[in-house]
Design an enzyme around this catalytic site. Structure first.
Site, PDB file in Angstrom:
ATOM      1  CD  GLU A 150      -3.058  -1.051   0.444  1.00 22.06           C
ATOM      2  OE1 GLU A 150      -3.228   0.004  -0.198  1.00 22.06           O
ATOM      3  OE2 GLU A 150      -3.833  -2.021   0.372  1.00 22.06           O
ATOM      4  CG  ASP A 182     -17.515  -9.415  -5.564  1.00 21.49           C
ATOM      5  OD1 ASP A 182     -18.675  -8.983  -5.363  1.00 21.49           O
ATOM      6  OD2 ASP A 182     -16.690  -9.548  -4.645  1.00 21.49           O
TER       7      ASP A 182
END
Length: 200
Positions: A115, A140
């Site tokens: 991240e 999804d």
């Protein structure tokens, strides 16, 4: 007579012992079975070529475009970038092509992820969805754009309404799909290098 009764008792004790041992072995096997063994893989674990990876995803990407309006180039570009052409552990073992996080009681796996936080890359543990197939992962991913998130149902509206991949990639960046500050440019590059715009 007494001897026969004793023999029968011995046989019953032996049978009981065998049944108990069988139950013990069965329960031990259940305890050592991997937690995600129940996942049905539609993909083999053999690496596929880049061309085969694209060809595998294109038909369903086009179906999702017909149903929801999302550009196939964006689906394909993100799948390539997020899953490293289907070769990442998350994609190859758990069928999650897009790095979609898990919440609540969803089937999930905990893995390391990168991240971008406070101007630098850090490694954290993330909980990711586990899917039965790549197609389920694609569904999804599209529904995330269609439904948004609980606090903002219109979060990805710009991705759905974009008429070209450049605008859709920019909308992804603006919506905060990824923490990578160069995410939109990376998606555009993948799309252009592999001529994915031809499927739109």
């Amino acid at each position: 007579m007494k001897k026969k009764k004793q023999q029968r008792q011995k046989r019953m004790i032996l049978l009981g012992f065998v049944l108990i041992l069988g139950a013990f072995v069965f329960s031990l096997k259940q305890l050592t079975t991997p937690i995600f063994e129940y996942v049905t893989h539609t993909q083999s674990n053999e690496p596929v070529s880049r061309e085969a990876f694209i060809e595998t995803l294109v038909p369903h990407a086009k179906e999702l475009q017909e149903g929801y309006g999302i550009l196939p180039s964006i689906i394909l570009g993100q799948a390539i970038l997020e899953s490293d052409w289907g070769q990442s552990e998350l994609a190859s073992k758990y069928n999650n092509l897009f790095g979609i996080k898990a919440y609540g009681n969803q089937k999930k796996i905990k893995l390391d992820t990168q991240e971008f936080v406070n101007e630098q890359w850090i490694t954290i543990k993330g909980e990711f969805r586990v899917y039965d197939s790549w197609e389920a992962s694609m569904d999804d991913h599209t529904l995330l754009f269609v439904n948004g998130v609980t606090w903002n149902p219109q979060k990805y509206e710009g991705v759905l309404t974009a008429t070209n991949y450049e605008a859709a990639a920019d909308a992804l960046q603006e919506a905060g799909y990824a923490t990578d500050p160069t995410y939109a440019q990376k998606i555009k590059t993948v799309i252009e290098e592999n001529a994915l715009y031809q499927y739109d």
